[in-house]
Design an enzyme around this catalytic site. Structure first.
Site, PDB file in Angstrom:
ATOM      1  N   GLU A   7      27.678  39.790  18.398  1.00 27.09           N
ATOM      2  CA  GLU A   7      27.115  40.838  17.554  1.00 27.09           C
ATOM      3  C   GLU A   7      27.297  40.627  16.056  1.00 27.09           C
ATOM      4  O   GLU A   7      26.373  40.862  15.271  1.00 27.09           O
ATOM      5  CB  GLU A   7      27.693  42.200  17.956  1.00 27.09           C
ATOM      6  CG  GLU A   7      27.155  42.751  19.267  1.00 27.09           C
ATOM      7  CD  GLU A   7      27.783  42.102  20.488  1.00 27.09           C
ATOM      8  OE1 GLU A   7      27.293  42.335  21.611  1.00 27.09           O
ATOM      9  OE2 GLU A   7      28.770  41.335  20.336  1.00 27.09           O
ATOM     10  N   GLY A  56      24.826  42.708  25.912  1.00 22.58           N
ATOM     11  CA  GLY A  56      24.537  43.624  27.000  1.00 22.58           C
ATOM     12  C   GLY A  56      24.844  43.055  28.370  1.00 22.58           C
ATOM     13  O   GLY A  56      25.113  43.808  29.310  1.00 22.58           O
ATOM     14  N   GLY A  70      20.980  42.474  24.868  1.00 27.15           N
ATOM     15  CA  GLY A  70      19.928  43.466  24.719  1.00 27.15           C
ATOM     16  C   GLY A  70      18.691  42.856  24.081  1.00 27.15           C
ATOM     17  O   GLY A  70      18.741  41.767  23.503  1.00 27.15           O
ATOM     18  N   ASP A  79      29.553  46.093  21.125  1.00 28.40           N
ATOM     19  CA  ASP A  79      29.349  47.379  21.778  1.00 28.40           C
ATOM     20  C   ASP A  79      29.424  47.194  23.294  1.00 28.40           C
ATOM     21  O   ASP A  79      30.124  46.304  23.756  1.00 28.40           O
ATOM     22  CB  ASP A  79      28.025  48.002  21.322  1.00 28.40           C
ATOM     23  CG  ASP A  79      26.804  47.183  21.710  1.00 28.40           C
ATOM     24  OD1 ASP A  79      26.941  45.983  22.030  1.00 28.40           O
ATOM     25  OD2 ASP A  79      25.689  47.748  21.695  1.00 28.40           O
TER      26      ASP A  79
END
Length: 352
Positions: free
Chosen positions: A150, A127, A70, A158
């Protein structure tokens, strides 16, 4: 090799029998932002009921990777402003809006009604795992570098990462989450996070064939035996060391292994955010009992909002991406891991 300029950020085309989505920000290794997510999801919705399209192919522009994750520079702005702000303020942020749409798309990919072929060439992180790891057909190559990084920036895995990693046998998924190690193509296959290995120099021919011929026939022609996995070779000691339910015990177990790998692994984990590590481990253990990807995504949305309110996220992004000093000053002291995963007020929960 896919190639394109930086605009538009997502290219959707229909070629033969296939809908092809190309993430098209090669200078940032196709880092996924909110607008890209919405464009990609709109194509998936449109193609799901289009009888002219038999399968979907997702790949990245340029030669560096599918997607580096992301756009965390944008998240940094919210993280600085929202430290300690509370769930209501976090849920009203631009980052939360992005995550909501991204996680809904991740769920759509997980139960897409047509074959979804993800070309996981080059860098596939964060992502990027979300747009590929839930695919029906996951293709890795000799250039694949897969990671969930992360905890190194103060965030909990996530995009369905806890769902995927919690299901990897012998705690190899827990190892990948807490160390943020880069997995090569052979590793990803061995961990069950991808399905087929295709040499990178054959990808263009592979994609061309997919647009014209039956999927199973093309996979049989182009798939090759994956290289041996260095990570999976350590499954015996990793299974023992990472079976514990606290990060402190895992670190003790790594050191007690008495090997270079054990010491190096402990040192690596100690460099990550203590809060994110504790919350990630708790999330992985909880996800192992989930009955669906959506359950894991719902919990991940909670943990993402709570990370947005914790000082480590802004500090981790600063150290890794903004200032690039690679010297984050993490918060110390006791960590209540369960507080990251606790339900949100009903009106703030992720809705599919």
């Amino acid at each position: 090799m896919a190639s394109a300029t930086d605009s538009p950020a997502v290219i959707t085309t229909v070629t033969g029998r296939a809908g092809v989505i190309t993430l098209n920000r090669p200078r940032s290794i196709n880092a996924l932002d909110h607008e890209m997510c919405k464009l990609m999801d709109a194509a998936l919705v449109a193609w799901a009921d289009d009888d002219a399209i038999d399968l979907v192919i997702v790949r990245g522009a340029g030669d560096r990777g599918l997607c580096a994750g992301g756009d965390i520079v944008a998240i940094h702005t919210d993280a600085k402003a929202l430290s300690g702000a509370g769930d209501e303020a976090a849920a009203a942020s631009a980052s939360a809006a992005f995550w909501r749409d991204e996680y809904v798309m991740n769920a759509r990919i997980g139960d897409y009604p047509k074959p979804y072929v993800a070309i996981m060439d080059g860098i596939v992180m964060g992502g990027g795992v979300g747009v590929s790891g839930h695919a029906s057909h996951r293709i890795v190559t000799d250039k694949t570098r897969f990671a969930m990084p992360e905890v190194g920036i103060g965030l909990v895995p996530d995009v369905g990462g806890t769902w995927l990693l919690s299901r990897v046998p012998d705690e190899l998924g827990t190892y990948a989450a807490l160390t943020t190690t880069h997995l090569r193509g052979g590793d990803v296959i061995a961990l069950g996070l991808a399905d087929h290995f295709v040499p990178s120099d054959r990808l263009d021919a592979f994609v061309d064939a997919l647009t014209q011929r039956p999927l199973d026939e093309v996979l049989a022609e182009f798939s090759e035996t994956a290289p041996e996995s260095d990570v999976a070779a350590g499954r015996e000691w990793i299974a023992k060391a990472f079976a514990a339910d606290t990060v402190a015990e895992i670190l003790e177990n790594c050191v007690a292994a008495g090997t270079a790998d054990g010491f190096t692994t402990a040192e690596t984990i100690e460099g990550k955010s203590p809060a994110a590590l504790a919350a990630a481990l708790a999330a992985l253990r909880a996800a192992a009992d989930d009955g669906s990807l959506r359950e894991s995504l719902t919990r991940e949305y909670r943990s993402s909002l709570r990370c947005l309110q914790h000082p480590d996220l802004a500090e981790g992004i600063r150290a890794q991406v903004i200032d690039k000093d690679r010297n984050p000053q993490w918060q110390t002291g006791p960590v209540d891991a369960d507080s990251f995963l606790a339900p949100l007020p009903a009106h703030l929960e992720l809705k599919f």
